[in-house]
Design a protein around this motif. Structure first.
Motif, PDB file in Angstrom:
ATOM      1  N   PRO A 155       0.796  -1.229   0.000  1.00 58.24           N
ATOM      2  CA  PRO A 155       0.000   0.000   0.000  1.00 58.24           C
ATOM      3  C   PRO A 155       0.829   1.281   0.000  1.00 58.24           C
ATOM      4  CG  PRO A 155      -0.887  -1.565   1.577  1.00 58.24           C
ATOM      5  CD  PRO A 155       0.416  -2.133   1.100  1.00 58.24           C
ATOM      6  N   SER A 156       2.068   1.214   0.491  1.00 59.08           N
ATOM      7  CA  SER A 156       2.925   2.394   0.504  1.00 59.08           C
ATOM      8  C   SER A 156       3.609   2.612  -0.841  1.00 59.08           C
ATOM      9  CB  SER A 156       3.986   2.271   1.607  1.00 59.08           C
ATOM     10  OG  SER A 156       4.934   1.269   1.298  1.00 59.08           O
ATOM     11  N   ARG A 157       3.413   1.670  -1.781  1.00 58.32           N
ATOM     12  CA  ARG A 157       4.036   1.785  -3.111  1.00 58.32           C
ATOM     13  C   ARG A 157       2.967   1.777  -4.208  1.00 58.32           C
ATOM     14  NH1 ARG A 157       9.331   0.218  -3.966  1.00 58.32           N
ATOM     15  NH2 ARG A 157       8.799  -1.312  -5.559  1.00 58.32           N
ATOM     16  N   LEU A 158       1.901   2.506  -3.965  1.00 57.36           N
ATOM     17  CA  LEU A 158       0.798   2.596  -4.918  1.00 57.36           C
ATOM     18  C   LEU A 158       0.834   3.955  -5.607  1.00 57.36           C
ATOM     19  CD1 LEU A 158      -1.826   1.465  -6.160  1.00 57.36           C
ATOM     20  CD2 LEU A 158      -3.056   2.357  -4.151  1.00 57.36           C
ATOM     21  N   LEU A 159       0.936   3.930  -6.925  1.00 55.53           N
ATOM     22  CA  LEU A 159       0.923   5.134  -7.754  1.00 55.53           C
ATOM     23  C   LEU A 159      -0.391   5.200  -8.520  1.00 55.53           C
ATOM     24  CD1 LEU A 159       4.443   4.906  -9.462  1.00 55.53           C
ATOM     25  CD2 LEU A 159       3.843   6.339  -7.510  1.00 55.53           C
ATOM     26  N   ILE A 160      -0.910   6.414  -8.729  1.00 57.88           N
ATOM     27  CA  ILE A 160      -2.043   6.603  -9.626  1.00 57.88           C
ATOM     28  C   ILE A 160      -1.527   7.267 -10.886  1.00 57.88           C
ATOM     29  CG2 ILE A 160      -2.706   8.840  -8.620  1.00 57.88           C
ATOM     30  CD1 ILE A 160      -5.656   7.987  -9.129  1.00 57.88           C
ATOM     31  N   VAL A 161      -1.948   6.739 -12.035  1.00 60.33           N
ATOM     32  CA  VAL A 161      -1.493   7.216 -13.335  1.00 60.33           C
ATOM     33  C   VAL A 161      -2.714   7.461 -14.207  1.00 60.33           C
ATOM     34  CG1 VAL A 161      -0.126   6.673 -15.388  1.00 60.33           C
ATOM     35  CG2 VAL A 161       0.646   5.884 -13.146  1.00 60.33           C
ATOM     36  N   ALA A 186       1.866   6.932  -3.134  1.00 63.62           N
ATOM     37  CA  ALA A 186       3.280   7.253  -3.279  1.00 63.62           C
ATOM     38  C   ALA A 186       3.491   8.378  -4.286  1.00 63.62           C
ATOM     39  CB  ALA A 186       4.054   6.009  -3.711  1.00 63.62           C
ATOM     40  N   GLY A 187       2.540   8.567  -5.203  1.00 61.32           N
ATOM     41  CA  GLY A 187       2.666   9.637  -6.185  1.00 61.32           C
ATOM     42  C   GLY A 187       1.513   9.604  -7.157  1.00 61.32           C
ATOM     43  N   GLN A 188       1.352  10.717  -7.872  1.00 63.44           N
ATOM     44  CA  GLN A 188       0.387  10.770  -8.971  1.00 63.44           C
ATOM     45  C   GLN A 188       1.129  11.227 -10.226  1.00 63.44           C
ATOM     46  OE1 GLN A 188      -2.793  13.683  -8.761  1.00 63.44           O
ATOM     47  NE2 GLN A 188      -1.586  15.110  -7.523  1.00 63.44           N
ATOM     48  N   LEU A 189       0.895  10.502 -11.311  1.00 71.48           N
ATOM     49  CA  LEU A 189       1.543  10.785 -12.589  1.00 71.48           C
ATOM     50  C   LEU A 189       0.449  11.137 -13.593  1.00 71.48           C
ATOM     51  CD1 LEU A 189       4.448   8.712 -14.112  1.00 71.48           C
ATOM     52  CD2 LEU A 189       2.710   9.756 -15.543  1.00 71.48           C
ATOM     53  N   LEU A 190       0.445  12.394 -14.015  1.00 74.19           N
ATOM     54  CA  LEU A 190      -0.626  12.938 -14.843  1.00 74.19           C
ATOM     55  C   LEU A 190      -0.069  13.282 -16.213  1.00 74.19           C
ATOM     56  CD1 LEU A 190      -2.121  15.362 -12.151  1.00 74.19           C
ATOM     57  CD2 LEU A 190      -2.619  12.928 -12.492  1.00 74.19           C
ATOM     58  N   ILE A 191      -0.559  12.588 -17.233  1.00 75.97           N
ATOM     59  CA  ILE A 191      -0.059  12.735 -18.595  1.00 75.97           C
ATOM     60  C   ILE A 191      -1.039  13.600 -19.381  1.00 75.97           C
ATOM     61  CG2 ILE A 191       0.618  11.514 -20.697  1.00 75.97           C
ATOM     62  CD1 ILE A 191       1.026   9.013 -18.837  1.00 75.97           C
ATOM     63  N   SER A 192      -0.626  14.817 -19.729  1.00 74.80           N
ATOM     64  CA  SER A 192      -1.495  15.757 -20.451  1.00 74.80           C
ATOM     65  C   SER A 192      -2.895  15.783 -19.853  1.00 74.80           C
ATOM     66  CB  SER A 192      -1.569  15.388 -21.938  1.00 74.80           C
ATOM     67  OG  SER A 192      -0.303  15.456 -22.535  1.00 74.80           O
ATOM     68  N   PRO A 193      -2.998  16.039 -18.549  1.00 71.70           N
ATOM     69  CA  PRO A 193      -4.308  15.895 -17.903  1.00 71.70           C
ATOM     70  C   PRO A 193      -5.316  16.960 -18.342  1.00 71.70           C
ATOM     71  CG  PRO A 193      -2.714  16.838 -16.369  1.00 71.70           C
ATOM     72  CD  PRO A 193      -1.942  16.393 -17.581  1.00 71.70           C
TER      73      PRO A 193
END
Length: 319
Positions: A155-161, A186-193
């Motif tokens: 759970p501490s290594r969950l990213l949302i993309v 752990a982070g959010q990665l937003l591609i051309s959101p």
């Protein structure tokens, strides 16, 4: 200033514009949504990623109002996961797409990190207007976090993309998680959101009748989602995260976009507000990139964009 001025497309990307436009007009209309959905057949995992030995299965989970929605769990065949989880939110302007749309964007992390991917099939506008898409997205995130250990995810290594509309929905789900005491990420990665329904930026005026997902298409997508509430005060920050003025308390954030796309200025503004709140954000604006340019395999700017994301993911995972 020349009213028609806009950043040029990267010369290596120009040939790909015809491929992206396909049989449909550059500018989408609401009446064309059913035709667009029929024309956009999403290939299977094996067709998209023939060099990776992947397996997937679908799980029915409770979405908004406890209605059934589906998530697709993807991993290397036989793997039980290494702890890294990717919660993936597909794009499609809020009006089309499936859990396997542009799945290649996250497939590299399955290969490199033995990640487990959970991709959500949120319900689409206009049949399911706001708040269905963002609430379904949040419901899938909560389910993923609650079932992390069974899925092989730490759970501490969950990213949302998320990419495009999926980037906006991912950002909205993260705001919901912050404000509801939901899953930590752990982070959010937003591609051309796709973040802001108000259609007020310079980049929306520049990309009108050109490129991929131009200004009128964007208006169609937001109107399908919000109806008459579009561009009014009756729109929440979860549905249009570009409206949020307080972006404190967010996980480390990565945002990228092209210089020649509608979403450029709202994406830059989102990163600036994270910095203003004392948060951590990494922003890349790739010169000459149109919307979705990163999925074109060979241009150097596309390779650079994908490599920069990989570098950020590696840094986030190894803090």
């Amino acid at each position: 200033m020349n009213a028609d001025a806009r950043p040029p497309f990267d010369p290596e990307l120009e040939p790909a514009l015809a491929m992206f436009r396909g049989p449909t007009p550059i500018t989408l209309t609401r009446d064309a949504i059913p035709t667009l959905r029929e024309a956009m057949v999403v290939p299977s995992l094996a067709q998209q990623l023939p060099d990776l030995d992947l397996e997937s299965h679908d799980v029915t989970i409770p979405g908004y109002r406890v209605d059934d929605i589906r998530v697709t769990v993807i991993r290397r065949r036989g793997s039980t996961g290494s702890g890294l989880g990717i919660y993936n939110v597909h794009g499609g302007g809020m009006i089309f797409g499936t859990p396997l749309s542009a799945i290649g964007r996250v497939a590299g992390w399955i290969e490199q990190h033995d990640a487990v991917v959970v991709s959500v099939e949120y319900r689409l506008a206009p049949e399911f207007p706001d708040p269905y898409p963002v609430e379904d997205t949040y419901a899938g995130l909560v389910w993923t976090a609650n079932n992390a250990h069974q899925l092989g995810i730490d759970p501490s290594r969950l990213l949302i993309v998320g990419g495009s509309a999926g980037g906006g929905l991912a950002a909205g789900a993260v705001l919901l998680a912050r404000d509801r005491g939901g899953p930590a990420l752990a982070g959010q990665l937003l591609i051309s959101p796709m973040l802001d329904d108000r259609d007020q930026t310079l980049s929306t005026r520049q990309i009108d009748g050109v490129g991929v997902w131009d200004r009128p298409s964007n208006v169609v997508g937001w109107t399908a989602l919000l109806g008459d509430r579009k561009s009014t005060d009756d729109v929440s920050i979860y549905s249009a995260p570009g409206r949020a003025t307080d972006l404190s308390g967010l996980p480390p954030t990565y945002i990228d976009c092209g210089s020649a796309e509608v979403f450029r200025d709202e994406d830059i503004a989102f990163a600036e507000r994270i910095w203003a709140a004392g948060g951590q954000a990494e922003l890349h604006v790739w010169a000459g990139g149109f919307h979705g340019f990163d999925t074109v395999p060979n241009p150097r700017v596309s390779k650079a964009a994908r490599a920069a994301r990989d570098t950020w993911v590696n840094r986030v995972l190894n803090r």
